[in-house]
Design a protein around this motif. Structure first.
Motif, PDB file in Angstrom:
ATOM      1  N   ILE A 105      32.394  91.715  84.400  1.00 55.54           N
ATOM      2  CA  ILE A 105      32.822  90.491  85.084  1.00 55.54           C
ATOM      3  C   ILE A 105      32.610  89.306  84.145  1.00 55.54           C
ATOM      4  O   ILE A 105      31.657  89.271  83.361  1.00 55.54           O
ATOM      5  N   GLY A 106      33.539  88.342  84.196  1.00 55.74           N
ATOM      6  CA  GLY A 106      33.452  87.159  83.347  1.00 55.74           C
ATOM      7  C   GLY A 106      34.417  86.089  83.821  1.00 55.74           C
ATOM      8  O   GLY A 106      34.819  86.069  84.989  1.00 55.74           O
ATOM      9  N   TYR A 107      34.838  85.224  82.924  1.00 54.68           N
ATOM     10  CA  TYR A 107      35.719  84.107  83.278  1.00 54.68           C
ATOM     11  C   TYR A 107      36.614  83.791  82.090  1.00 54.68           C
ATOM     12  O   TYR A 107      36.244  83.996  80.939  1.00 54.68           O
ATOM     13  N   ILE A 108      37.807  83.266  82.383  1.00 54.23           N
ATOM     14  CA  ILE A 108      38.810  83.107  81.336  1.00 54.23           C
ATOM     15  C   ILE A 108      39.815  82.039  81.736  1.00 54.23           C
ATOM     16  O   ILE A 108      39.971  81.715  82.917  1.00 54.23           O
ATOM     17  N   ILE A 141      40.563  77.974  85.730  1.00 54.40           N
ATOM     18  CA  ILE A 141      39.627  78.985  85.256  1.00 54.40           C
ATOM     19  C   ILE A 141      39.651  80.180  86.205  1.00 54.40           C
ATOM     20  O   ILE A 141      39.483  80.032  87.424  1.00 54.40           O
ATOM     21  N   ILE A 142      39.866  81.349  85.642  1.00 50.42           N
ATOM     22  CA  ILE A 142      39.970  82.580  86.427  1.00 50.42           C
ATOM     23  C   ILE A 142      38.653  83.345  86.353  1.00 50.42           C
ATOM     24  O   ILE A 142      38.093  83.531  85.269  1.00 50.42           O
ATOM     25  N   LEU A 143      38.154  83.787  87.506  1.00 53.73           N
ATOM     26  CA  LEU A 143      37.060  84.761  87.529  1.00 53.73           C
ATOM     27  C   LEU A 143      37.701  86.141  87.450  1.00 53.73           C
ATOM     28  O   LEU A 143      38.481  86.528  88.328  1.00 53.73           O
ATOM     29  N   ILE A 144      37.416  86.844  86.376  1.00 55.64           N
ATOM     30  CA  ILE A 144      38.089  88.109  86.087  1.00 55.64           C
ATOM     31  C   ILE A 144      37.065  89.236  86.074  1.00 55.64           C
ATOM     32  O   ILE A 144      35.915  89.037  85.664  1.00 55.64           O
ATOM     33  N   TYR A 145      37.481  90.419  86.508  1.00 57.11           N
ATOM     34  CA  TYR A 145      36.548  91.539  86.579  1.00 57.11           C
ATOM     35  C   TYR A 145      37.314  92.846  86.365  1.00 57.11           C
ATOM     36  O   TYR A 145      38.547  92.902  86.492  1.00 57.11           O
ATOM     37  N   HIS A 146      36.592  93.873  86.015  1.00 55.18           N
ATOM     38  CA  HIS A 146      37.118  95.232  85.868  1.00 55.18           C
ATOM     39  C   HIS A 146      36.308  96.108  86.798  1.00 55.18           C
ATOM     40  O   HIS A 146      35.121  96.352  86.543  1.00 55.18           O
ATOM     41  N   LEU A 147      36.894  96.570  87.877  1.00 58.65           N
ATOM     42  CA  LEU A 147      36.159  97.326  88.887  1.00 58.65           C
ATOM     43  C   LEU A 147      35.547  98.600  88.293  1.00 58.65           C
ATOM     44  O   LEU A 147      36.099  99.188  87.357  1.00 58.65           O
ATOM     45  N   PRO A 148      34.409  99.028  88.844  1.00 57.24           N
ATOM     46  CA  PRO A 148      33.876 100.332  88.445  1.00 57.24           C
ATOM     47  C   PRO A 148      34.913 101.436  88.684  1.00 57.24           C
ATOM     48  O   PRO A 148      35.767 101.311  89.575  1.00 57.24           O
ATOM     49  N   VAL A 149      34.831 102.493  87.926  1.00 59.63           N
ATOM     50  CA  VAL A 149      35.883 103.520  87.956  1.00 59.63           C
ATOM     51  C   VAL A 149      36.023 104.185  89.319  1.00 59.63           C
ATOM     52  O   VAL A 149      37.107 104.688  89.663  1.00 59.63           O
ATOM     53  N   ASP A 150      34.972 104.223  90.112  1.00 60.76           N
ATOM     54  CA  ASP A 150      35.041 104.931  91.387  1.00 60.76           C
ATOM     55  C   ASP A 150      35.217 103.990  92.575  1.00 60.76           C
ATOM     56  O   ASP A 150      35.042 104.401  93.724  1.00 60.76           O
ATOM     57  N   CYS A 151      35.560 102.725  92.317  1.00 63.78           N
ATOM     58  CA  CYS A 151      35.695 101.744  93.399  1.00 63.78           C
ATOM     59  C   CYS A 151      37.081 101.115  93.411  1.00 63.78           C
ATOM     60  O   CYS A 151      37.693 100.893  92.354  1.00 63.78           O
ATOM     61  N   GLU A 152      37.554 100.802  94.601  1.00 61.15           N
ATOM     62  CA  GLU A 152      38.804 100.075  94.783  1.00 61.15           C
ATOM     63  C   GLU A 152      38.598  98.986  95.834  1.00 61.15           C
ATOM     64  O   GLU A 152      37.714  99.088  96.687  1.00 61.15           O
ATOM     65  N   ILE A 153      39.431  97.940  95.756  1.00 57.74           N
ATOM     66  CA  ILE A 153      39.384  96.884  96.762  1.00 57.74           C
ATOM     67  C   ILE A 153      40.066  97.388  98.024  1.00 57.74           C
ATOM     68  O   ILE A 153      41.064  98.112  97.963  1.00 57.74           O
ATOM     69  N   GLY A 181      45.423  94.164  86.214  1.00 56.58           N
ATOM     70  CA  GLY A 181      46.417  93.845  87.228  1.00 56.58           C
ATOM     71  C   GLY A 181      46.001  92.684  88.108  1.00 56.58           C
ATOM     72  O   GLY A 181      44.946  92.062  87.916  1.00 56.58           O
ATOM     73  N   LYS A 182      46.818  92.391  89.114  1.00 55.44           N
ATOM     74  CA  LYS A 182      46.578  91.239  89.992  1.00 55.44           C
ATOM     75  C   LYS A 182      45.247  91.338  90.731  1.00 55.44           C
ATOM     76  O   LYS A 182      44.606  90.321  91.016  1.00 55.44           O
ATOM     77  N   LYS A 183      44.812  92.553  91.035  1.00 58.47           N
ATOM     78  CA  LYS A 183      43.573  92.718  91.793  1.00 58.47           C
ATOM     79  C   LYS A 183      42.324  92.457  90.960  1.00 58.47           C
ATOM     80  O   LYS A 183      41.212  92.512  91.473  1.00 58.47           O
ATOM     81  N   ALA A 184      42.497  92.153  89.657  1.00 58.32           N
ATOM     82  CA  ALA A 184      41.346  91.827  88.799  1.00 58.32           C
ATOM     83  C   ALA A 184      41.061  90.336  88.763  1.00 58.32           C
ATOM     84  O   ALA A 184      40.180  89.887  88.034  1.00 58.32           O
ATOM     85  N   ILE A 185      41.795  89.558  89.566  1.00 60.27           N
ATOM     86  CA  ILE A 185      41.639  88.100  89.597  1.00 60.27           C
ATOM     87  C   ILE A 185      41.042  87.704  90.937  1.00 60.27           C
ATOM     88  O   ILE A 185      41.636  87.933  91.991  1.00 60.27           O
ATOM     89  N   ALA A 186      39.852  87.124  90.924  1.00 56.19           N
ATOM     90  CA  ALA A 186      39.162  86.778  92.167  1.00 56.19           C
ATOM     91  C   ALA A 186      39.853  85.621  92.878  1.00 56.19           C
ATOM     92  O   ALA A 186      40.417  84.722  92.239  1.00 56.19           O
ATOM     93  N   SER A 187      39.801  85.639  94.186  1.00 53.64           N
ATOM     94  CA  SER A 187      40.246  84.504  94.992  1.00 53.64           C
ATOM     95  C   SER A 187      39.022  83.737  95.486  1.00 53.64           C
ATOM     96  O   SER A 187      37.929  84.302  95.605  1.00 53.64           O
ATOM     97  N   ILE A 188      39.214  82.438  95.757  1.00 56.68           N
ATOM     98  CA  ILE A 188      38.083  81.559  96.055  1.00 56.68           C
ATOM     99  C   ILE A 188      38.399  80.701  97.271  1.00 56.68           C
ATOM    100  O   ILE A 188      39.499  80.151  97.388  1.00 56.68           O
ATOM    101  N   ILE A 189      37.426  80.589  98.160  1.00 54.75           N
ATOM    102  CA  ILE A 189      37.531  79.639  99.267  1.00 54.75           C
ATOM    103  C   ILE A 189      36.949  78.321  98.764  1.00 54.75           C
ATOM    104  O   ILE A 189      35.751  78.215  98.529  1.00 54.75           O
ATOM    105  N   GLY A 190      37.809  77.335  98.548  1.00 54.60           N
ATOM    106  CA  GLY A 190      37.367  76.067  97.996  1.00 54.60           C
ATOM    107  C   GLY A 190      36.773  75.146  99.041  1.00 54.60           C
ATOM    108  O   GLY A 190      36.724  75.469 100.241  1.00 54.60           O
ATOM    109  N   ASN A 191      36.315  73.982  98.596  1.00 62.28           N
ATOM    110  CA  ASN A 191      35.697  73.024  99.518  1.00 62.28           C
ATOM    111  C   ASN A 191      36.700  72.445 100.507  1.00 62.28           C
ATOM    112  O   ASN A 191      36.325  71.986 101.580  1.00 62.28           O
TER     113      ASN A 191
END
Length: 438
Positions: free
Chosen positions: A252-255, A142-154, A270-280
């Motif tokens: 933001i959502g999940y897919i 399951i991917i946490l997916i998001y679309h950044l606000p237009v004026d923001c970048e990672i 793009g690749k930067k729209a896929i969240a990374s996760i620190i797992g247990n």
């Protein structure tokens, strides 16, 4: 129609509506209406298909792409028609129980033992009451997916936005705040990870799936750990989720992982729209994929994974024909041949360096459509498909506090497959699940 047959039909209809009421009793009115419509459509399709001797199945929309591919390939190889009715996980359990479907798929797990509020829908009671068996065919990420606000970048030093662990960890608290506190902004939550060009505060546009969706159930049980949250929009499929996120900045959502290619190739995501996760079990953020030989492959360290669970009515009229198809779908050997090592690091005795998956192997289609096949030593294959002794042993493990305690006559689906096709499929008896993850 003979009197006895007429009585049997009436009884089946009574049982159908009785189970329908039980299945929907815990849902809201809109879910009730949708589920009734789904089941009416299922019965119509089942009636038409029964007359033409087509095997009818149905359930999760998340597995629809895989099923479209594998049923077409199976028809080419075996001259057998299978109709998959992708109307959602909620329809699968009721329809298989009432034999509208010969088998069904849910994009979530079915608990083995009774739990409060499960409406007698757990695996043990399905087996004891209806002779319905549960199995797992593949793993979905399951991917946490998001679309950044237009004026923001990672920030350039990061691959994507990062969440800390879920299952009640800091990630759970954070996603819960995003979905419940509508005063929270992207800068409030991810300020240290973002570079925004204006002083404007951007609010979240949150999305979730429809009630009854297996993907939504996973999100609510493993990610946000709550059913009490508000959302800006409810979408009815993975495709709708993808389209909404791709077109709405600040969303933001999940897919399902099956949309990995679309996300990465989309100019707005793009690749930067896929969240990374620190797992247990990890100390660094993990993406759901890893790049190997320019291919996006599954990352086993990623924590948000779920099984694709199948259920099959052992007493169904088409059980023999269905079993041949399920055996082909479940067979772990082709994918195992591509892996030089077992999961515990030992050499894999089934590895064949020259072996390549083809369209005739189900694993080929799982990978093509974005799901991870099972190998014979995979915990999901051992635990759910090859688990006869463990299921009857009364053992319990950390993540299942209640023993399975299946009846002595219980047989796992793989046991039956090996009995029915002894020359074609292997027993893998040394890899039955024993309550410990190797």
């Amino acid at each position: 129609m003979k009197p006895s047959e007429s009585t049997k039909v009436v009884d089946e209809k009574k049982n159908f509506f009785k189970r329908l009421v039980g299945e929907i009793s815990h849902h809201k009115m809109i879910t009730l209406i949708c589920l009734v419509l789904v089941l009416v459509i299922s019965i119509i399709i089942w009636t038409i298909a029964a007359a033409s001797n087509v095997i009818v199945a149905g359930g999760s929309t998340s597995i629809a792409q895989v099923m479209a591919s594998v049923t077409e390939q199976y028809k080419r190889d075996h001259k057998e028609d299978i109709l998959y009715n992708s109307l959602g996980s909620a329809a699968a359990r009721v329809s298989v129980t009432n034999r509208s479907y010969a088998f069904g798929f849910l994009s979530k797990d079915i608990p083995s033992s009774p739990q409060r509020g499960d409406n007698r829908g757990n695996a043990r009671q399905l087996w004891e009451d209806e002779r319905i068996g549960r199995f797992v065919i593949a793993r979905d990420y399951i991917i946490l997916i998001y679309h950044l606000p237009v004026d923001c970048e990672i920030k350039p030093e990061q691959e994507s936005l990062q969440f800390k662990s879920f299952d009640g960890g800091e990630g759970t608290k954070l996603i819960h705040q995003i979905y419940t506190n509508h005063n929270f902004t992207w800068q409030d939550v991810f300020g240290e990870q973002l570079v925004c060009s204006t002083g404007k505060k951007n609010k979240f546009y949150t999305l979730t799936r429809e009630s009854g969706s297996g993907t939504r159930d996973f999100f609510e049980s493993k990610v946000i750990q709550s059913k009490n949250y508000e959302t800006n929009q409810v979408v009815s499929s993975n495709g709708s989720m993808y389209q909404a996120i791709a077109t709405v900045p600040g969303s933001i959502g999940y897919i399902s992982f099956s949309y990995i290619r679309e996300i990465i190739n989309n100019k707005n995501l793009g690749k930067k729209a896929i969240a990374s996760i620190i797992g247990n079990k990890t100390t660094k953020p993990e993406l759901p994929y890893q790049i190997i030989d320019n291919n996006y492959e599954f990352n086993p360290a990623y924590s948000l994974t779920r099984p694709f669970t199948g259920i099959i009515n052992y007493q169904g009229n088409q059980f023999g024909r269905v079993l041949a198809f399920i055996a082909w779908m479940l067979d772990p050997l082709p994918y195992s041949k591509t892996k030089p090592k077992l999961r515990n690091g030992d050499n894999n005795p089934y590895y064949v360096p020259t072996f390549k998956l083809t369209e005739h192997d189900t694993a080929y289609w799982y990978i093509k459509e974005g799901e991870e096949p099972l190998t014979f030593d995979d915990i999901l294959f051992r635990k759910y498909n090859n688990n006869k002794n463990f299921a009857k042993s009364g053992q319990k493990i950390d993540d299942e506090k209640v023993p399975w305690n299946f009846n002595p006559d219980y047989k796992s689906l793989w046991d039956i497959i090996v009995e029915r096709f002894p020359e074609k499929y292997q027993l893998y008896c040394g890899y039955e699940y024993n309550g410990m993850e190797n």
